[in-house]
Each structure stands twice: as structure tokens, then as C-alpha cells.
Design a protein around this motif. Sequence first.
Motif, PDB file in Angstrom:
ATOM      1  N   ILE A 116     -11.371   1.157  -2.913  1.00  0.00           N
ATOM      2  CA  ILE A 116     -11.892   1.496  -4.238  1.00  0.00           C
ATOM      3  C   ILE A 116     -11.023   2.569  -4.879  1.00  0.00           C
ATOM      4  N   ALA A 117     -10.596   3.554  -4.086  1.00  0.00           N
ATOM      5  CA  ALA A 117      -9.726   4.607  -4.612  1.00  0.00           C
ATOM      6  C   ALA A 117      -8.409   4.020  -5.124  1.00  0.00           C
ATOM      7  N   ARG A 118      -7.865   3.054  -4.394  1.00  0.00           N
ATOM      8  CA  ARG A 118      -6.619   2.397  -4.845  1.00  0.00           C
ATOM      9  C   ARG A 118      -6.804   1.773  -6.216  1.00  0.00           C
ATOM     10  N   ALA A 119      -7.967   1.156  -6.441  1.00  0.00           N
ATOM     11  CA  ALA A 119      -8.244   0.575  -7.756  1.00  0.00           C
ATOM     12  C   ALA A 119      -8.437   1.654  -8.811  1.00  0.00           C
ATOM     13  N   LEU A 120      -9.081   2.765  -8.436  1.00  0.00           N
ATOM     14  CA  LEU A 120      -9.380   3.810  -9.413  1.00  0.00           C
ATOM     15  C   LEU A 120      -8.138   4.528  -9.911  1.00  0.00           C
ATOM     16  N   VAL A 121      -7.100   4.666  -9.075  1.00  0.00           N
ATOM     17  CA  VAL A 121      -5.910   5.362  -9.557  1.00  0.00           C
ATOM     18  C   VAL A 121      -5.154   4.537 -10.597  1.00  0.00           C
ATOM     19  N   GLN A 122      -5.536   3.290 -10.772  1.00  0.00           N
ATOM     20  CA  GLN A 122      -4.995   2.521 -11.896  1.00  0.00           C
ATOM     21  C   GLN A 122      -5.557   3.030 -13.217  1.00  0.00           C
ATOM     22  N   GLU A 123      -6.589   3.861 -13.156  1.00  0.00           N
ATOM     23  CA  GLU A 123      -7.289   4.388 -14.333  1.00  0.00           C
ATOM     24  C   GLU A 123      -7.831   3.254 -15.203  1.00  0.00           C
ATOM     25  N   GLY A 133     -11.757  -7.642 -26.135  1.00  0.00           N
ATOM     26  CA  GLY A 133     -11.508  -8.475 -27.305  1.00  0.00           C
ATOM     27  C   GLY A 133     -10.248  -9.305 -27.256  1.00  0.00           C
ATOM     28  N   ARG A 134      -9.433  -9.159 -26.223  1.00  0.00           N
ATOM     29  CA  ARG A 134      -8.187  -9.922 -26.115  1.00  0.00           C
ATOM     30  C   ARG A 134      -8.320 -10.982 -25.043  1.00  0.00           C
ATOM     31  N   ASP A 135      -7.736 -12.132 -25.298  1.00  0.00           N
ATOM     32  CA  ASP A 135      -7.754 -13.217 -24.326  1.00  0.00           C
ATOM     33  C   ASP A 135      -7.037 -12.755 -23.053  1.00  0.00           C
ATOM     34  N   ALA A 136      -7.762 -12.763 -21.927  1.00  0.00           N
ATOM     35  CA  ALA A 136      -7.180 -12.284 -20.674  1.00  0.00           C
ATOM     36  C   ALA A 136      -5.934 -13.064 -20.297  1.00  0.00           C
ATOM     37  N   ALA A 137      -5.887 -14.345 -20.654  1.00  0.00           N
ATOM     38  CA  ALA A 137      -4.737 -15.174 -20.303  1.00  0.00           C
ATOM     39  C   ALA A 137      -3.462 -14.717 -21.008  1.00  0.00           C
ATOM     40  N   ARG A 138      -3.605 -13.965 -22.096  1.00  0.00           N
ATOM     41  CA  ARG A 138      -2.444 -13.501 -22.857  1.00  0.00           C
ATOM     42  C   ARG A 138      -1.988 -12.100 -22.453  1.00  0.00           C
ATOM     43  N   LEU A 139      -2.724 -11.466 -21.552  1.00  0.00           N
ATOM     44  CA  LEU A 139      -2.320 -10.145 -21.083  1.00  0.00           C
ATOM     45  C   LEU A 139      -1.227 -10.286 -20.032  1.00  0.00           C
ATOM     46  N   SER A 140      -0.270  -9.364 -20.064  1.00  0.00           N
ATOM     47  CA  SER A 140       0.709  -9.327 -18.984  1.00  0.00           C
ATOM     48  C   SER A 140       0.030  -8.781 -17.733  1.00  0.00           C
ATOM     49  N   ALA A 141       0.664  -8.979 -16.595  1.00  0.00           N
ATOM     50  CA  ALA A 141       0.102  -8.482 -15.340  1.00  0.00           C
ATOM     51  C   ALA A 141      -0.073  -6.971 -15.389  1.00  0.00           C
ATOM     52  N   ARG A 142       0.885  -6.263 -15.974  1.00  0.00           N
ATOM     53  CA  ARG A 142       0.785  -4.806 -16.036  1.00  0.00           C
ATOM     54  C   ARG A 142      -0.323  -4.374 -16.995  1.00  0.00           C
ATOM     55  N   GLU A 143      -0.443  -5.049 -18.143  1.00  0.00           N
ATOM     56  CA  GLU A 143      -1.535  -4.725 -19.066  1.00  0.00           C
ATOM     57  C   GLU A 143      -2.888  -4.918 -18.392  1.00  0.00           C
ATOM     58  N   ALA A 144      -3.018  -6.018 -17.674  1.00  0.00           N
ATOM     59  CA  ALA A 144      -4.282  -6.292 -16.993  1.00  0.00           C
ATOM     60  C   ALA A 144      -4.570  -5.244 -15.929  1.00  0.00           C
ATOM     61  N   ALA A 145      -3.542  -4.829 -15.169  1.00  0.00           N
ATOM     62  CA  ALA A 145      -3.733  -3.855 -14.096  1.00  0.00           C
ATOM     63  C   ALA A 145      -4.121  -2.485 -14.634  1.00  0.00           C
ATOM     64  N   ARG A 146      -3.739  -2.185 -15.856  1.00  0.00           N
ATOM     65  CA  ARG A 146      -4.111  -0.899 -16.447  1.00  0.00           C
ATOM     66  C   ARG A 146      -5.539  -0.904 -16.975  1.00  0.00           C
ATOM     67  N   GLN A 147      -6.127  -2.073 -17.103  1.00  0.00           N
ATOM     68  CA  GLN A 147      -7.496  -2.166 -17.611  1.00  0.00           C
ATOM     69  C   GLN A 147      -8.499  -2.572 -16.539  1.00  0.00           C
ATOM     70  N   ILE A 148      -8.049  -3.315 -15.521  1.00  0.00           N
ATOM     71  CA  ILE A 148      -8.958  -3.871 -14.523  1.00  0.00           C
ATOM     72  C   ILE A 148      -8.545  -3.413 -13.135  1.00  0.00           C
ATOM     73  N   GLY A 149      -9.467  -2.785 -12.437  1.00  0.00           N
ATOM     74  CA  GLY A 149      -9.261  -2.443 -11.040  1.00  0.00           C
ATOM     75  C   GLY A 149     -10.087  -3.370 -10.168  1.00  0.00           C
ATOM     76  N   LEU A 150      -9.446  -4.043  -9.239  1.00  0.00           N
ATOM     77  CA  LEU A 150     -10.127  -5.019  -8.368  1.00  0.00           C
ATOM     78  C   LEU A 150     -10.086  -4.539  -6.934  1.00  0.00           C
ATOM     79  N   THR A 151     -11.255  -4.519  -6.290  1.00  0.00           N
ATOM     80  CA  THR A 151     -11.336  -4.279  -4.858  1.00  0.00           C
ATOM     81  C   THR A 151     -11.772  -5.580  -4.198  1.00  0.00           C
ATOM     82  N   PRO A 152     -10.855  -6.288  -3.527  1.00  0.00           N
ATOM     83  CA  PRO A 152     -11.203  -7.574  -2.914  1.00  0.00           C
ATOM     84  C   PRO A 152     -12.008  -7.370  -1.645  1.00  0.00           C
ATOM     85  N   GLN A 153     -12.517  -8.468  -1.098  1.00  0.00           N
ATOM     86  CA  GLN A 153     -13.169  -8.393   0.196  1.00  0.00           C
ATOM     87  C   GLN A 153     -12.167  -7.893   1.228  1.00  0.00           C
ATOM     88  N   GLN A 154     -12.652  -7.078   2.157  1.00  0.00           N
ATOM     89  CA  GLN A 154     -11.763  -6.527   3.172  1.00  0.00           C
ATOM     90  C   GLN A 154     -11.186  -7.637   4.034  1.00  0.00           C
TER      91      GLN A 154
END
Length: 260
Positions: free
Chosen positions: A150-157, A64-85
Motif C-alpha cells: 500500500i505504501a508503494r502505491a501511496l508514494v505515487q501520490e 472526466g478523461r477516457d482512461a484508455a487515452r491516458l498514458s501509463a505515466r499519467e495513469a500511474a500519477r492518478q491511480i495507485g493499485l495494490t494487487p493481491q499478494q
Amino acid sequence: MVPINAQNVTLAYNGRAVLENVSLEVREGQILALVGVNGAGKTTLLRALARLLTPRSGTVLIHGRDAARLSAREAARQIGLTPQQSGAMWPLTVEEVVALGRAAHRGWLLPLTARDRAVIERVLEQTDLLALRERAITTLSGGEKQRALIARALVQEPAILLLDEPTANLDLRYQDMILALAQRLAMEQGLAVVVSIHDLNLAARYAQRVALLAEKQVLAIGSPDEVFTEETLTRAYGAPIVVTRHPLYDAPLITPAARG
């Protein structure tokens, strides 16, 4: 409130629109697969959902919050990204690589707390990496590296897990292993999972919902049965497609039509 809601999003690189007026939702406890031909915009859309690419117009909402208004840390606590290797990796151990994900909670300089270590231990077990924890990540197979990322992303919870081509260049065993893990995370932990993927049959088997990207838009979105029709796929891929039923999984089975 859905974890991700993209509303009329237009995305562009160097002034050229890649996707126009895209709208979709990512729901808890489900996998949404992004499919389409090379260049259709799968990775571009995933980057926008991850807050790494700012839309030219439209809005991406995270709970419900505009992603552009989230701080980097707020975003990292909600979104885990696994990029292409990528080919280049620091020669860290698997456990050290996974522990990097805790920076979303403690920053880069503070030592790991007891809770950090408990989360890392749980995720290593969950991703079947306990036996590999002391191995240098540069010595692992492709499937093992993918599990570590994937595990690296998951430990962000996170509540949201974004996987960019997680089965690329993996053999059949590891393809199934990675997507079965994603399915388990969605179903058992209620994560909202988005996977960009080329293999339509893997998407049909593991995803509850599919977004088919073509012609700079979401050409179709819905269940695999709703999206993977011969007419829609033939239009998106520019070649005749045959859709039957998989004999084992009761899912669409997609095959290019033979050219006579």
C-alpha cells in the motif's frame, strides 16, 4: 467531477463476458467495496478501473478523461493499485520496495530527489513502517507486506487507491489494521478508495458504499444498509442469509442461515 466513472462497461476474457453494462462512480473521501461470490468479477472490474483491462464496450473515465487515452505515466500519477499478494518477491528492503512507486514521477533510471525522499519518509510514517524500513520484504508477516505494498502505491501520490483483496489470508488484527488505514486515507486525504473483498462484515464496517456483483452485473449499489438486505444477499449468494445489527459498530451483521 468524480475521480472514477464507469459507464456501461462490459468486460470479457477470451470472448466470454464476465460483467455486462456495469455503471458506477467512485467518490472522493469514500471507500467503495466490491463484493460478490468467487468469479463474480471483482478483480476483473478493479483491473478495468486501473486501466489494466480494456472494456469490450463502455468507458471508464478518470477525472472526466477516457482512461484508455491516458498514458501509463499519467495513469500511474492518478491511480495507485495494490494487487493481491504473490508468493514471489525480490529480496528488497521495505524502503526500496516503497521507493519503486516514485517511478511514476521520475522514471526508472533517475536518482531519487529530495522531494522523492520526503514523500517516501512521509508514507513510511503514515503506514507505520519506519521501524521496518531496512528489513527485507521477504522476511515480513503478511500484514506487514500488505502495508508495504500500500505504501508503494501511496508514494505515487494518487487521488485513487485500488486494493485487490487486501485482507486475504490475514489474521483479524491485520484485517482491521489494513482497512482502518484505507478508511483513514479516504477520510483524511480525500482519496477515492476501491476495495475488492470477500468478507461482507468487514465491508459493512469500513465501506461507505458497496457494489454487489452477481449475474454479470452490479446487482445492487449503495450504502451497506441499502445493499446488505436478506433478499438481495440470498439472491446473490444462492443461499439463505440472515442480516442483523452488529452490537458494536451499528452496521449490518451478515450470517448464513442455519440449514435444518
